[in-house]
Design an enzyme around this catalytic site. Structure first.
Site, PDB file in Angstrom:
ATOM      1  CB  SER A  84      -0.849   0.031   1.264  1.00 46.74           C
ATOM      2  OG  SER A  84      -2.037  -0.649   1.050  1.00 46.74           O
ATOM      3  N   GLY A  85       0.451   2.214  -0.767  1.00 47.28           N
ATOM      4  CA  GLY A  85       1.085   3.519  -0.735  1.00 47.28           C
ATOM      5  C   GLY A  85       0.086   4.529  -0.218  1.00 47.28           C
ATOM      6  CB  CYS A 141      -0.423  27.624 -20.989  1.00 44.13           C
ATOM      7  SG  CYS A 141       0.467  29.070 -20.423  1.00 44.13           S
TER       8      CYS A 141
HETATM    9  C1  LIG Z   1       0.919   1.863  -7.476  1.00 43.58           C
HETATM   10  C2  LIG Z   1       1.165   0.506  -6.977  1.00 43.58           C
HETATM   11  C3  LIG Z   1       0.984   0.210  -5.626  1.00 43.58           C
HETATM   12  C4  LIG Z   1       0.456   1.195  -4.638  1.00 43.58           C
HETATM   13  O1  LIG Z   1      -0.838   1.563  -4.899  1.00 43.58           O
HETATM   14  P1  LIG Z   1      -1.652   2.453  -3.857  1.00 43.58           P
HETATM   15  O2  LIG Z   1      -2.888   2.831  -4.592  1.00 43.58           O
HETATM   16  O3  LIG Z   1      -0.794   3.626  -3.548  1.00 43.58           O
HETATM   17  O4  LIG Z   1      -1.892   1.613  -2.665  1.00 43.58           O
HETATM   18  C5  LIG Z   1       1.291  -1.058  -5.204  1.00 43.58           C
HETATM   19  N1  LIG Z   1       1.751  -1.993  -6.055  1.00 43.58           N
HETATM   20  C6  LIG Z   1       1.941  -1.742  -7.357  1.00 43.58           C
HETATM   21  C7  LIG Z   1       2.457  -2.804  -8.229  1.00 43.58           C
HETATM   22  C8  LIG Z   1       1.643  -0.484  -7.862  1.00 43.58           C
HETATM   23  O5  LIG Z   1       1.828  -0.236  -9.164  1.00 43.58           O
END
Ligand SMILES: *Cc1c(COP(=O)(O)O)cnc(C)c1O
Length: 419
Positions: free
Chosen positions: A273-274, A341
């Protein structure tokens, strides 16, 4: 209902702005730490829980250090992201390389760091072996095709460029087994910014069944199952956050019904998770430069889409408040714009807000993931600074703002005609 509260009062904020001019992103360390703990706790029932923080969401080594202290690893998908993790002290199996269309130098660095390599395609097996050698642990990214639906941002799985098909998955593990690899994991990422608790349980169910099939067909006992990222956040105040505890319990139930029942009681659960980790705890702070009244009322900020791309690119909602006017009545309707722009350079369209004056500080919420990191230099715009609001209330600069010299640093081959 999501709680939308900026952690600083207007006086404290103005003090920070005296030292660090707007625009900047500021991250709330305390909230990030407690959020990471909450996720780990929701999965404390699992034999092992791993969160590989998706570095692309906020690629700043200082933030990675904070997350590392809370037990997180790193999910990387480029050579610089691997280097950022290394700089933050995240190495070895605390890194998962989940990239696609991967170049050789990235595989080489991942092998050098002892990272877990998660292959996106069956053809990458030979490419990896030829260019970097085989790692100790290998994982594959599964694309279930039309079995499940996906959602708007990531799209339908069968139209997504990622992962191996169902047939390829079995073939790929067999090839790796024949090559002598002994340690395996399994990965998927089929949802993005998902707010429904049951979507995660559905993904887990699908993956647990696949792990059982791998055991039955090939005798492979995967060490971990990585359910990817995609846990959403309530960008709109009326949206409900994901109930991580309920997701944890829902996944526990199917874990027991499927994996434990099949004799796979030791499998570890991973996420990458990010957004859900840092997203709600970052804020873009900017100053109102202009008010323009034409066919509509426009509030022009000193920030632009170069600082936060999501509203312009996806039409995404980001909550906005005016510092010191949090409790004022929303008497006006504005488009809140940047200076590119490009007509899509708007943070909000027809947004009800209190009456805004020039010089007001505008706070844009939920920029802690996929915010600064999606920045760009189009129209000669420079990327902003990033600040960390420490637990003791002090502020640390964790990335300075770009300067004109940074912008010119890559340009060559022209004569400076004024010299
Ligand atoms: C972008 C991505 C994540 C993280 O996604 P979130 O929406 O930030 O949780 C995890 N794994 C992969 C492979 C991704 O491309």
């Amino acid at each position: 209902m999501a709680d939308k509260k900026f952690p600083l009062g207007v006086k404290e904020l103005n003090k920070i702005i005296e030292k660090y001019p707007t625009p900047f992103h500021i991250y709330d360390e305390k909230a990030i730490r407690s959020n990471m703990r909450r996720l780990s706790k929701a999965f404390s029932w699992a034999p092992g829980f791993r969160e590989y923080y998706a570095v692309k969401a906020a690629p700043n080594p200082r933030l990675l250090q904070v997350l590392k202290e809370e037990g997180a690893g790193a999910d990387c998908s480029s050579l610089p992201e691997l280097l950022l993790s290394e700089k933050a002290g995240i190495i070895g199996e605390k890194i998962m390389l989940t990239s696609n269309d991967t170049p050789a130098d990235e595989f080489q660095k991942a092998i050098e760091l002892g990272a877990i390599i998660n292959l996106d395609d069956i053809s990458h097996i030979n490419y990896l072996e030829k260019n970097a050698g085989l790692p100790e642990v290998i994982s594959f990214r599964y694309n279930p095709g039309s079995i499940i639906e996906g959602n708007d941002i990531i799209g339908k799985p069968e139209e997504a460029k990622y992962g191996l098909t169902r047939e390829q998955i079995f073939e790929a593990y067999k090839i790796m087994q024949d090559k002598g690899v002994k340690r395996f994991g399994l990965h998927t990422m089929v949802i993005s910014n998902e707010l429904h608790d049951n979507a995660f349980v559905a993904t887990a169910t699908m993956m647990f069944k696949l792990a059982v099939e791998l055991k039955e067909k090939l005798g492979i006992r995967v060490e971990f199952i990585n359910l990817g990222g995609g846990i959403g956040i309530p960008y709109r105040p009326e949206e409900k956050p994901v109930n991580l505890e309920a997701v944890g319990l829902g996944i526990k139930k199917v874990y027991e019904e499927i994996l434990v029942a099949a004799g796979l009681a030791e499998v570890e659960i991973a996420f990458e998770s990010g957004r859900a980790i840092t997203g709600p705890y970052g804020y873009l702070v900017s100053t109102v430069l202009h008010e323009k009244r034409t066919y509509k009322d426009y509030i022009g900020l000193d920030a632009s889409m170069a600082n936060l791309m999501r509203p312009g690119m996806y039409g995404a909602y980001h909550h906005i408040v005016v510092a010191g006017k949090e409790n004022d009545e929303c008497t006006n309707v504005y488009d809140v714009t940047g200076s590119l722009c490009e007509n899509c350079d708007k943070f909000a369209i027809d947004r009800k807000l209190p009456k805004i004056n020039i010089g007001d500080k505008v706070i844009i919420f939920d920029t802690g993931a996929h915010g600064h990191s999606m920045g760009f230099n189009y129209n000669g715009k420079l990327r902003s600074a990033e600040l960390l609001l420490r637990e003791d209330g002090s502020v640390e600069i964790i990335r300075r703002a770009e300067t004109i010299d940074d912008y010119f640093a890559t340009l060559t081959g022209f004569e400076n005609s004024l010299m």
